[in-house]
Design an enzyme around this catalytic site. Structure first.
Site, mmCIF file in Angstrom:
data_model
loop_
_atom_site.group_PDB
_atom_site.id
_atom_site.type_symbol
_atom_site.label_atom_id
_atom_site.label_comp_id
_atom_site.label_asym_id
_atom_site.label_seq_id
_atom_site.Cartn_x
_atom_site.Cartn_y
_atom_site.Cartn_z
ATOM 1 N N THR A 58 -6.485 2.092 -1.286
ATOM 2 C CA THR A 58 -5.393 3.047 -1.463
ATOM 3 C C THR A 58 -4.083 2.310 -1.240
ATOM 4 O OG1 THR A 58 -6.820 4.852 -0.694
ATOM 5 C CG2 THR A 58 -4.459 5.261 -0.733
ATOM 6 N N GLY A 115 -4.809 11.896 -6.563
ATOM 7 C CA GLY A 115 -4.717 10.453 -6.355
ATOM 8 C C GLY A 115 -5.414 10.047 -5.071
ATOM 9 N N GLU A 116 -4.897 9.034 -4.415
ATOM 10 C CA GLU A 116 -5.422 8.491 -3.154
ATOM 11 C C GLU A 116 -6.725 7.726 -3.330
ATOM 12 O OE1 GLU A 116 -5.842 11.504 -0.159
ATOM 13 O OE2 GLU A 116 -3.799 12.271 -0.400
ATOM 14 N N GLY A 117 -7.432 7.914 -4.456
ATOM 15 C CA GLY A 117 -8.775 7.388 -4.637
ATOM 16 C C GLY A 117 -9.823 8.469 -4.518
#
Length: 359
Positions: free
Chosen positions: A71, A324-326
């Protein structure tokens, strides 16, 4: 593209060592699936995922043990143009939340059994050193791309090489598969610009609501991106020029993660809009890198489905996520591991004493 590489030996060496992936060239993976006590092809895309994974690895003797989600966080000067519903300080605050393991990516990574690697690539304010944070920052965010280049070409290359370096560091204690993640208020704006230039699509097609903009704010965001492209004139035949003029440090880091992982035959699980923008730059630098990409999901961000089509990738999930963030990558890794475990752990017709209709 030799003009891209002068005085970039680390990047050049990485690209030159990326190999083509041949999908099950000897037919061994299909042959193994055909022995399992199930109707042929009945596991659908789970079989596809196991086939891709083992084709990348080049061996049926390896499983998935070391799962890591990167991240990467960075800030963007273009936030001054009012392109985000959130203030810039949220980037720093979310990085601190990642470190405390209280964010969505931490929850999903725990479920997946993956380690989250949090990286400060260019957050606009200083974050104190912490055991849960890698600090790779040399500048406090990009410049405002609506007024000039987001960064220098040298900084763009440095951001890519930083991502390659992350892969080399994490290889030391094992790395079987990676997920891409991001954090950066206003980073959908550079991502839209990157896709518009490299994908040759209209800015209105590439641009969505980001953090939740209303219709009027989206139109303003489109105008800002159009202005940035007009002022900077990024060269679509030079991916590093595009990154430098309308990109971001965390996006450059994602490019490096893609190239570095591909060099070591490590599968790369894409997350959403921002990580896919980085993947597009990586595949423009070296098309063979695209062989290593697996699209976890299609984001609720408008342009993402067009990005995946451009890359020729079919997403595994459509959950209308756009965090997002993974987070999407964590879910994707779960599915890939499920396919791998099914291939390795299921009984064959012979083992299970089940009649084989294909024999």
């Amino acid at each position: 593209m030799q003009h891209i590489y002068p005085q970039m030996p680390y990047l050049k060496q990485t690209i030159e060592n990326i190999e083509t992936v041949l999908i099950d060239p000897q037919g061994h993976i299909k042959a193994r699936f055909d022995t399992l006590a199930i109707p042929r092809g009945s596991l659908g895309r789970l079989e596809e995922l196991a086939t891709i994974y083992y084709s990348i690895k080049g061996s049926l003797s390896c499983g998935i043990r070391h799962k890591k989600i990167f991240t990467l966080a960075g800030d963007h000067g273009v936030i001054a143009e009012g392109v985000s519903a959130f203030p810039q300080q949220v980037t720093r605050e979310m990085v601190q939340n990642f470190i405390r393991e209280g964010a969505a990516i931490n929850v999903l990574a725990r479920q997946t059994g993956a380690k989250v690697i949090v990286v400060d690539c260019g957050v606009a304010s200083n974050i104190p050193p912490s055991p849960g944070l890698k600090i790779k920052k040399w500048k406090h965010g990009t410049n405002n791309m609506a007024l000039g280049p987001a960064m220098s070409r040298e900084d763009a290359v440095k951001s890519i090489e930083m991502g390659i370096e992350l892969i080399e560091e994490e290889l030391q204690d094992g790395l079987d598969i990676i997920g891409l993640g991001d954090m950066g208020i206003a980073n959908t704006t550079p991502s839209s610009a990157i896709f518009s230039v490299l994908g040759n699509v209209d800015v209105s097609v590439a641009t969505g609501r980001g953090t939740g903009l209303n219709d009027q704010a989206v139109q303003k965001k489109i105008a800002v991106i159009e202005k940035a492209i007009a002022i900077n004139r990024p060269d679509p035949n030079d991916p590093i020029d595009v990154l430098a003029k309308v990109g971001g440090y965390e996006i450059g880091g994602i490019v490096g993660l893609c190239l570095g992982a591909a060099r070591h035959r490590i599968p790369i699980v894409l997350d959403g809009f921002i990580s896919t923008a980085g993947a597009i730059i990586a595949s423009a630098l070296e098309p063979k890198a695209g062989n290593y990409f697996i699209a976890s999901h299609v984001s609720g961000e408008q342009g993402h489905k067009h990005m995946l089509k451009f890359l020729g990738k079919e997403p595994l999930l459509n959950l209308n996520m756009r965090l997002g963030e993974g987070t999407g990558a964590a879910l994707g890794i779960n599915l890939i591991e499920a396919g791998v475990k099914l291939l390795n752990e299921m009984a064959t017709f012979q083992d299970a004493s089940v009649s084989d209709p294909y024999s």
